[in-house]
Design a protein around this motif. Structure first.
Motif, PDB file in Angstrom:
ATOM      1  N   GLY A  40       0.781  -1.239   0.000  1.00 17.44           N
ATOM      2  CA  GLY A  40       0.000   0.000   0.000  1.00 17.44           C
ATOM      3  C   GLY A  40       0.804   1.275   0.000  1.00 17.44           C
ATOM      4  O   GLY A  40       0.278   2.335   0.352  1.00 17.44           O
ATOM      5  N   THR A  64      -0.653   4.003  -2.463  1.00 16.33           N
ATOM      6  CA  THR A  64      -1.905   4.564  -1.949  1.00 16.33           C
ATOM      7  C   THR A  64      -1.626   5.613  -0.877  1.00 16.33           C
ATOM      8  O   THR A  64      -2.238   6.687  -0.861  1.00 16.33           O
ATOM      9  CB  THR A  64      -2.787   3.449  -1.375  1.00 16.33           C
ATOM     10  OG1 THR A  64      -3.084   2.501  -2.409  1.00 16.33           O
ATOM     11  CG2 THR A  64      -4.088   4.007  -0.824  1.00 16.33           C
ATOM     12  N   ASN A 106      -0.105   8.814  -2.533  1.00 12.97           N
ATOM     13  CA  ASN A 106      -1.122   9.622  -3.192  1.00 12.97           C
ATOM     14  C   ASN A 106      -1.912  10.455  -2.200  1.00 12.97           C
ATOM     15  O   ASN A 106      -2.249  11.614  -2.468  1.00 12.97           O
ATOM     16  CB  ASN A 106      -2.065   8.722  -3.994  1.00 12.97           C
ATOM     17  CG  ASN A 106      -1.550   8.407  -5.378  1.00 12.97           C
ATOM     18  OD1 ASN A 106      -0.949   9.257  -6.033  1.00 12.97           O
ATOM     19  ND2 ASN A 106      -1.761   7.192  -5.836  1.00 12.97           N
ATOM     20  N   ARG A 107      -2.212   9.893  -1.052  1.00 12.01           N
ATOM     21  CA  ARG A 107      -2.925  10.660  -0.029  1.00 12.01           C
ATOM     22  C   ARG A 107      -2.070  11.821   0.477  1.00 12.01           C
ATOM     23  O   ARG A 107      -2.559  12.938   0.655  1.00 12.01           O
ATOM     24  CB  ARG A 107      -3.286   9.741   1.135  1.00 12.01           C
ATOM     25  CG  ARG A 107      -4.020  10.503   2.250  1.00 12.01           C
ATOM     26  CD  ARG A 107      -3.794   9.900   3.597  1.00 12.01           C
ATOM     27  NE  ARG A 107      -4.149  10.834   4.651  1.00 12.01           N
ATOM     28  CZ  ARG A 107      -3.878  10.643   5.931  1.00 12.01           C
ATOM     29  NH1 ARG A 107      -3.229   9.545   6.304  1.00 12.01           N
ATOM     30  NH2 ARG A 107      -4.200  11.537   6.836  1.00 12.01           N
ATOM     31  N   SER A 140      -1.499  -2.022   6.842  1.00  9.09           N
ATOM     32  CA  SER A 140      -2.559  -1.719   5.886  1.00  9.09           C
ATOM     33  C   SER A 140      -3.562  -2.868   5.765  1.00  9.09           C
ATOM     34  O   SER A 140      -3.319  -3.981   6.231  1.00  9.09           O
ATOM     35  CB  SER A 140      -1.947  -1.419   4.515  1.00  9.09           C
ATOM     36  OG  SER A 140      -1.291  -2.570   4.010  1.00  9.09           O
ATOM     37  N   ARG A 143      -6.654   1.987   3.311  1.00 11.65           N
ATOM     38  CA  ARG A 143      -6.529   2.749   2.054  1.00 11.65           C
ATOM     39  C   ARG A 143      -5.816   4.081   2.266  1.00 11.65           C
ATOM     40  O   ARG A 143      -6.250   5.126   1.809  1.00 11.65           O
ATOM     41  CB  ARG A 143      -7.896   2.957   1.411  1.00 11.65           C
ATOM     42  CG  ARG A 143      -8.570   1.656   1.014  1.00 11.65           C
ATOM     43  CD  ARG A 143      -9.792   1.841   0.144  1.00 11.65           C
ATOM     44  NE  ARG A 143     -10.358   0.549  -0.226  1.00 11.65           N
ATOM     45  CZ  ARG A 143      -9.932  -0.209  -1.233  1.00 11.65           C
ATOM     46  NH1 ARG A 143      -8.909   0.210  -1.966  1.00 11.65           N
ATOM     47  NH2 ARG A 143     -10.510  -1.367  -1.497  1.00 11.65           N
ATOM     48  N   GLY A 144      -4.718   4.032   2.992  1.00 12.10           N
ATOM     49  CA  GLY A 144      -3.901   5.215   3.217  1.00 12.10           C
ATOM     50  C   GLY A 144      -4.375   6.120   4.329  1.00 12.10           C
ATOM     51  O   GLY A 144      -3.700   7.105   4.661  1.00 12.10           O
TER      52      GLY A 144
END
Length: 309
Positions: free
Chosen positions: A24, A27, A30-31, A155, A184-185
């Motif tokens: 993860g 992910t 990106n956050r 995660s 999911r982050g």
């Protein structure tokens, strides 16, 4: 831009984001990019195709592909770091390693003369996959990543049973690191990820030694498109063919039913699909594992996207 603490001393703060295949990392990155302006990202892929760069949108994302930066490629890492340090430097740099990278050589490069004058290590963050933790801990790279961390993020806790046991397992592996669950982050503050409280790392015997498991990668770049039904059927066949030997699969592909390219993730039998960013009209696929049937994968992918056998 980073906080005042991050800019202290004129050096660029750098956070190392590590974790085994499919845990993860992208992910989470990106956050961080969504919530904190001024961040740049250096992404290291294991395969020849720099696919993770397609999965992280933004102008200040630089792929560093064709092998782990821990495998005698420290000079590539140094040159990439030099590029970021010139001109208008970022407020913070994230270095996302490949899932098979051993953190020891990477940390040694960051502490080398010249590099340490331009960058300051803000912390080491390691992700662990709650669905496949025990399988991943069979690989020395995964153990070293977790043992080297200041902050461990577990995660997929929304998908896995026995989360409390997994958290305790990680705390036993690295007693000085903070351990946080992640979905999911999400689940941990941005500031804690960028500047985790530094821990006193005491690596278990042997994890400081760098030796990859016998893992190989296959990267494919193909034109064409396929149907969603055919894609799912082929990927399930790939999973059945390789079983636990296929550690990771990922790709950005074109399907006729979708207005945007799709991204697929395979992690030890678990398949996820979503939408992706992409640079061009090509299909890009990467498979990582032990004893990959390269001919079957190549011929099957060509048939899938209309290229014949």
């Amino acid at each position: 831009m980073a906080t005042g603490e991050g800019a202290r001393g004129g050096r660029i703060p750098l956070t190392l984001i590590t974790g085994f295949l499919g845990s993860g990392k992208t992910t989470l990155v990106n956050r961080l990019l969504r919530e904190r302006p001024g961040i740049a990202v250096l992404v290291n892929d294991f395969g020849e195709v720099p696919l993770d760069g397609d999965l992280i949108p933004g102008e200040r994302v630089v792929p560093l592909a064709d092998g782990c930066v821990c495998c005698g490629r420290s000079q590539d890492l140094v040159w990439a770091l030099a590029r970021f340090a010139r001109g208008e430097p970022p407020g913070h740099l994230l270095l996302e390693t490949s899932g098979l990278a051993h953190p020891g050589p990477v940390l040694a490069t960051l502490a080398a003369p010249g590099v340490k004058e331009a960058y300051r290590l803000a912390g080491v963050v390691a992700l662990a996959d709650a669905l496949h933790l025990e399988a991943h801990l069979g690989y020395p790279e995964a153990v070293a990543q977790l043992a080297s961390a200041d902050l461990i993020l577990l995660s997929k806790v929304d998908l896995a049973p026995g989360v409390e046991e997994a958290l305790e397992r990680l705390k036993a592996l690295n007693p000085t690191a903070r351990v946080r669950p992640l979905v999911r982050g999400e689940g941990v503050g941005v500031e804690e990820v960028l500047f985790p409280p530094r821990s006193l790392r005491v690596l278990p015997p042997g994890v400081h030694l760098h030796a990859h498991a016998p893992v190989e990668s296959l990267s494919l770049v193909l034109p064409g498109e396929t149907s969603l039904e055919a894609l799912e059927a082929w990927l399930k066949g790939v999973l059945l063919l390789h079983g636990s030997r296929l550690l990771r699969g990922k790709g950005v592909v074109r399907v006729r039913e979708a207005p945007r390219p799709l991204v697929f993730h395979l992690v030890l039998g678990h398949l996820e699909l979503g939408f992706a960013q992409a640079r061009d009209g090509m299909n890009r696929l990467v498979f990582i594992g032990e004893g990959l049937d390269r001919q079957v994968l190549e011929e099957g992918a060509k048939r899938l996207f209309g290229g014949g056998a």
